[in-house]
Design a protein around this motif. Structure first.
Motif, short mmCIF file in Angstrom:
data_model
loop_
_atom_site.label_atom_id
_atom_site.label_comp_id
_atom_site.label_asym_id
_atom_site.label_seq_id
_atom_site.Cartn_x
_atom_site.Cartn_y
_atom_site.Cartn_z
N GLY A 178 8.02 6.99 -20.35
CA GLY A 178 8.50 7.62 -19.16
C GLY A 178 9.82 6.89 -18.73
N GLY A 179 10.27 5.92 -19.38
CA GLY A 179 11.55 5.13 -19.03
C GLY A 179 11.75 4.25 -17.77
N GLU A 180 12.39 4.55 -16.82
CA GLU A 180 12.84 3.80 -15.84
C GLU A 180 11.55 3.51 -14.66
N GLU A 181 11.40 2.38 -14.17
CA GLU A 181 10.57 2.40 -12.99
C GLU A 181 11.48 2.86 -11.60
N PRO A 182 10.75 3.39 -10.69
CA PRO A 182 11.38 3.83 -9.66
C PRO A 182 12.16 2.72 -8.75
N CYS A 183 11.69 1.49 -8.91
CA CYS A 183 12.35 0.49 -8.05
C CYS A 183 13.55 -0.29 -8.51
N TRP A 184 13.74 0.04 -9.79
CA TRP A 184 15.14 -0.57 -10.31
C TRP A 184 16.03 -0.32 -9.64
N GLY A 185 16.30 0.91 -9.18
CA GLY A 185 17.76 1.35 -8.32
C GLY A 185 17.99 0.08 -7.37
N SER A 186 16.95 -0.11 -6.62
CA SER A 186 17.33 -1.16 -5.43
C SER A 186 17.42 -2.43 -6.05
N CYS A 187 16.53 -2.88 -6.91
CA CYS A 187 16.42 -4.30 -7.34
C CYS A 187 17.57 -4.69 -8.24
N LEU A 236 8.54 -8.65 -4.95
CA LEU A 236 7.33 -8.88 -6.15
C LEU A 236 6.24 -7.64 -5.81
N ALA A 237 5.89 -7.32 -4.51
CA ALA A 237 4.94 -6.36 -4.28
C ALA A 237 5.49 -4.94 -4.70
N VAL A 238 6.90 -4.76 -4.37
CA VAL A 238 7.25 -3.52 -4.77
C VAL A 238 7.48 -3.29 -6.36
N THR A 239 8.15 -4.34 -7.11
CA THR A 239 8.38 -4.38 -8.58
C THR A 239 7.09 -4.43 -9.20
N ALA A 268 0.92 -1.31 0.02
CA ALA A 268 -0.13 0.15 -0.16
C ALA A 268 0.84 1.17 0.09
N LEU A 269 1.98 1.38 0.72
CA LEU A 269 2.72 2.42 0.85
C LEU A 269 3.46 2.59 -0.57
N VAL A 270 3.78 1.71 -1.43
CA VAL A 270 4.34 1.64 -2.77
C VAL A 270 3.23 2.16 -3.52
N ILE A 271 1.94 1.79 -3.53
CA ILE A 271 1.09 2.37 -4.33
C ILE A 271 0.87 4.06 -3.98
#
Length: 147
Positions: A120-129, A91-94, A11-14
């Protein structure tokens, strides 16, 4: 419970999708994923060796009768639960993290939009994953050799 924790994090990710600033969202998701990534690192030896993984989750031992009335601790069950929480969190974050849909808002918020990618390019979670996968892979699709 761990599943409730995972659902709340999802939910926080959303909610973070509404920040409108890629850099802030990526930083937030990095902080959210930090404990999960640390737990993945601590379990690395387990999931790199199939025999050790089978032992860790209890496939090589007799089932443990964990009755609520007794003080028997099912360590294998706790191990399985920890692994599932890590998997579900990643999985939830990605699955839920998104870059802003508005291209101008995305670029203003720090999204790096490559030419020919108007989405829009990159997803914001890709940096961590991807950072984690690059540390532990030498020939994967996101390794330095393929970037």
């Amino acid at each position: 419970s761990k599943m409730e924790h995972c659902t709340l994090m999802e939910a926080l990710v959303i909610i973070s999708n509404k920040l409108g600033n890629h850099d802030r969202q990526a930083m937030f998701l990095g902080e959210l994923l930090a404990p999960v990534i640390n737990q993945m690192r601590s379990l690395e030896a387990v999931y790199r060796d199939p025999a050790l993984l089978m032992e860790f989750v209890g496939l090589t031992s007799a089932p443990v009768d964990s009755d609520k009335k007794t003080d028997v601790v099912d360590q294998f069950g706790q191990n399985r639960s920890s692994m599932m929480m890590v998997i579900n969190m990643v999985l939830a974050v990605t699955r839920r993290a998104e870059a802003p849909q508005d291209l101008k808002l995305a670029q203003a918020g720090g999204v790096h939009c490559p030419p020919g990618r108007p989405d829009g390019g990159e997803e914001p979670c890709w940096g961590s994953c991807v950072f984690y996968s690059q540390e532990h892979s030498t020939a994967g699709p996101y390794s330095q050799q393929n970037v």
